[in-house]
Write a protein that holds these residues in place. Structure first.
Motif, PDB file in Angstrom:
ATOM      1  N   LYS A  62       0.764  -1.288   0.051  1.00  0.00           N
ATOM      2  CA  LYS A  62       0.020   0.052   0.163  1.00  0.00           C
ATOM      3  C   LYS A  62       0.894   1.305   0.159  1.00  0.00           C
ATOM      4  N   ILE A  63       2.331   1.155  -0.200  1.00  0.00           N
ATOM      5  CA  ILE A  63       2.921   2.447  -0.134  1.00  0.00           C
ATOM      6  C   ILE A  63       3.270   2.666  -1.785  1.00  0.00           C
ATOM      7  N   VAL A  64       2.832   4.044  -2.023  1.00  0.00           N
ATOM      8  CA  VAL A  64       2.954   4.183  -3.595  1.00  0.00           C
ATOM      9  C   VAL A  64       3.893   5.742  -3.529  1.00  0.00           C
ATOM     10  N   PRO A  65       4.296   6.064  -4.569  1.00  0.00           N
ATOM     11  CA  PRO A  65       4.878   7.391  -4.885  1.00  0.00           C
ATOM     12  C   PRO A  65       4.002   8.236  -4.876  1.00  0.00           C
ATOM     13  N   ARG A  66       4.188   9.415  -4.481  1.00  0.00           N
ATOM     14  CA  ARG A  66       3.187  10.512  -4.248  1.00  0.00           C
ATOM     15  C   ARG A  66       2.733  11.069  -5.897  1.00  0.00           C
ATOM     16  N   ASP A  67       3.558  11.069  -6.659  1.00  0.00           N
ATOM     17  CA  ASP A  67       3.439  11.775  -7.971  1.00  0.00           C
ATOM     18  C   ASP A  67       3.815  10.745  -9.065  1.00  0.00           C
ATOM     19  N   ARG A  68       3.961   9.410  -9.115  1.00  0.00           N
ATOM     20  CA  ARG A  68       4.092   8.607 -10.135  1.00  0.00           C
ATOM     21  C   ARG A  68       3.357   7.146  -9.611  1.00  0.00           C
ATOM     22  N   PRO A  69       3.342   6.278 -10.764  1.00  0.00           N
ATOM     23  CA  PRO A  69       2.497   4.987 -10.711  1.00  0.00           C
ATOM     24  C   PRO A  69       3.286   4.145  -9.595  1.00  0.00           C
ATOM     25  N   SER A  70       2.509   3.371  -9.078  1.00  0.00           N
ATOM     26  CA  SER A  70       3.110   2.386  -8.100  1.00  0.00           C
ATOM     27  C   SER A  70       3.981   1.418  -8.715  1.00  0.00           C
ATOM     28  N   GLU A  71       4.937   1.035  -7.915  1.00  0.00           N
ATOM     29  CA  GLU A  71       5.882  -0.052  -8.640  1.00  0.00           C
ATOM     30  C   GLU A  71       6.381  -1.254  -7.587  1.00  0.00           C
ATOM     31  N   PHE A  72       6.935  -2.177  -8.099  1.00  0.00           N
ATOM     32  CA  PHE A  72       7.213  -3.356  -7.013  1.00  0.00           C
ATOM     33  C   PHE A  72       8.558  -2.996  -6.357  1.00  0.00           C
ATOM     34  N   PRO A  73       8.491  -3.120  -5.023  1.00  0.00           N
ATOM     35  CA  PRO A  73       9.884  -2.909  -4.321  1.00  0.00           C
ATOM     36  C   PRO A  73      11.064  -3.652  -4.708  1.00  0.00           C
ATOM     37  N   GLU A  74      12.078  -3.096  -4.576  1.00  0.00           N
ATOM     38  CA  GLU A  74      13.369  -4.031  -4.401  1.00  0.00           C
ATOM     39  C   GLU A  74      13.673  -4.406  -2.987  1.00  0.00           C
ATOM     40  N   VAL A  75      13.471  -5.631  -2.643  1.00  0.00           N
ATOM     41  CA  VAL A  75      13.682  -6.148  -1.086  1.00  0.00           C
ATOM     42  C   VAL A  75      15.047  -6.439  -0.937  1.00  0.00           C
ATOM     43  N   ARG A  76      15.678  -5.835  -0.018  1.00  0.00           N
ATOM     44  CA  ARG A  76      17.151  -6.465   0.474  1.00  0.00           C
ATOM     45  C   ARG A  76      16.956  -6.841   1.906  1.00  0.00           C
ATOM     46  N   LEU A  77      17.666  -8.129   2.050  1.00  0.00           N
ATOM     47  CA  LEU A  77      17.586  -8.876   3.489  1.00  0.00           C
ATOM     48  C   LEU A  77      18.582  -7.840   4.180  1.00  0.00           C
ATOM     49  N   HIS A  78      18.244  -7.643   5.610  1.00  0.00           N
ATOM     50  CA  HIS A  78      19.403  -6.977   6.497  1.00  0.00           C
ATOM     51  C   HIS A  78      19.617  -7.900   7.495  1.00  0.00           C
ATOM     52  N   LYS A  79      18.642  -8.843   8.094  1.00  0.00           N
ATOM     53  CA  LYS A  79      19.048  -9.776   9.267  1.00  0.00           C
ATOM     54  C   LYS A  79      17.903 -10.966   9.027  1.00  0.00           C
ATOM     55  N   PHE A  80      18.570 -11.931   9.415  1.00  0.00           N
ATOM     56  CA  PHE A  80      17.596 -13.107   9.434  1.00  0.00           C
ATOM     57  C   PHE A  80      18.148 -14.009  10.827  1.00  0.00           C
TER      58      PHE A  80
END
Length: 236
Positions: A79-97
């Motif tokens: 549900k997080i979208v750019p304010r002035d651009r079309p929505s896009e699929f996020p790049e997900v980077r692992l930080h901790k596991f």
């Protein structure tokens, strides 16, 4: 009601793997014969599962078991979208596991008894090349046996798609609580924010069938250039 019994059995088929993600459902006549009910009863059960995104109806092709792929993730859960651009699929980077014992808050959110083992996963989600979301995910180790950092990192689908394909856990709905707060140091560092900066905090409990909790997630969002957008549909 009779259609609810049919709906329950169709859900059981999906949970057991008898009806795999992406598989086509038999036609209504065949289902009616299997369950010894009318076509109208089948249609009502299927209609509810389509409305709940468990099944997907494709015009001219039939009805299929829903897959938690990118398209569905973007439509239903992101549900997080750019304010002035079309929505896009996020790049997900692992930080901790990590694997550890559940805290009281985690156990309560996931419906666990005592300090059972959980996996804790932290990701940083990038949009437009910028770190925008710091996700902290907690899932019960017993629900995801064999999960490890290597397999999680090597997944070729969304996180929810990985839950479904590798562990038979289908996320069908989520409850969210949203509030504004000041960023904490760890999120500030990951999101390149000064202290103190306002952020959006989203606490989500994602459920599989029968509203069984499957995931507890806290998302810290930098909303300087991004909005939280809730999509609502008319109830019929």
């Amino acid at each position: 009601m009779l259609y609810r019994q049919v709906k329950r059995q169709l859900i059981n088929d999906i949970q057991s793997g008898f009806a795999a993600p992406g598989a086509a459902l038999p036609n209504e006549k065949d289902l009616a014969q299997r369950f010894q009910v009318s076509v109208g009863t089948i249609r009502r059960a299927v209609d509810e599962l389509v409305a709940e995104h468990v099944l997907l109806r494709q015009q001219g092709r039939g009805t299929f078991v829903g897959k938690l792929d990118r398209e569905r993730f973007m439509f239903q859960f992101f549900k997080i979208v750019p304010r002035d651009r079309p929505s896009e699929f996020p790049e997900v980077r692992l930080h901790k596991f990590a694997k550890s014992r559940a805290t009281q808050m985690e156990a309560q959110a996931l419906g666990l008894h005592g300090n059972q083992w959980v996996f804790r996963i932290e990701n940083v989600l990038h949009l437009q090349g910028q770190p925008v979301i710091h996700d902290r995910i907690t899932i019960a180790a017993a629900m995801f046996p064999g999960l490890n950092q290597a397999s999680f990192t090597a997944r070729t689908t969304t996180i929810y798609g990985h839950y479904q394909a590798a562990f038979g856990v289908t996320i069908v709905e989520a409850d969210e609580r949203v509030r504004a707060e000041l960023v904490l140091p760890d999120s500030a560092q990951l999101l390149n924010l000064a202290m103190p900066s306002p952020v959006l905090r989203i606490d989500r409990v994602a459920h599989t069938f029968d509203r069984k909790p499957a995931e507890f997630r806290t998302s810290i969002v930098d909303t300087r250039n991004f909005d939280y957008v809730s999509r609502m549909r008319e109830m019929t």
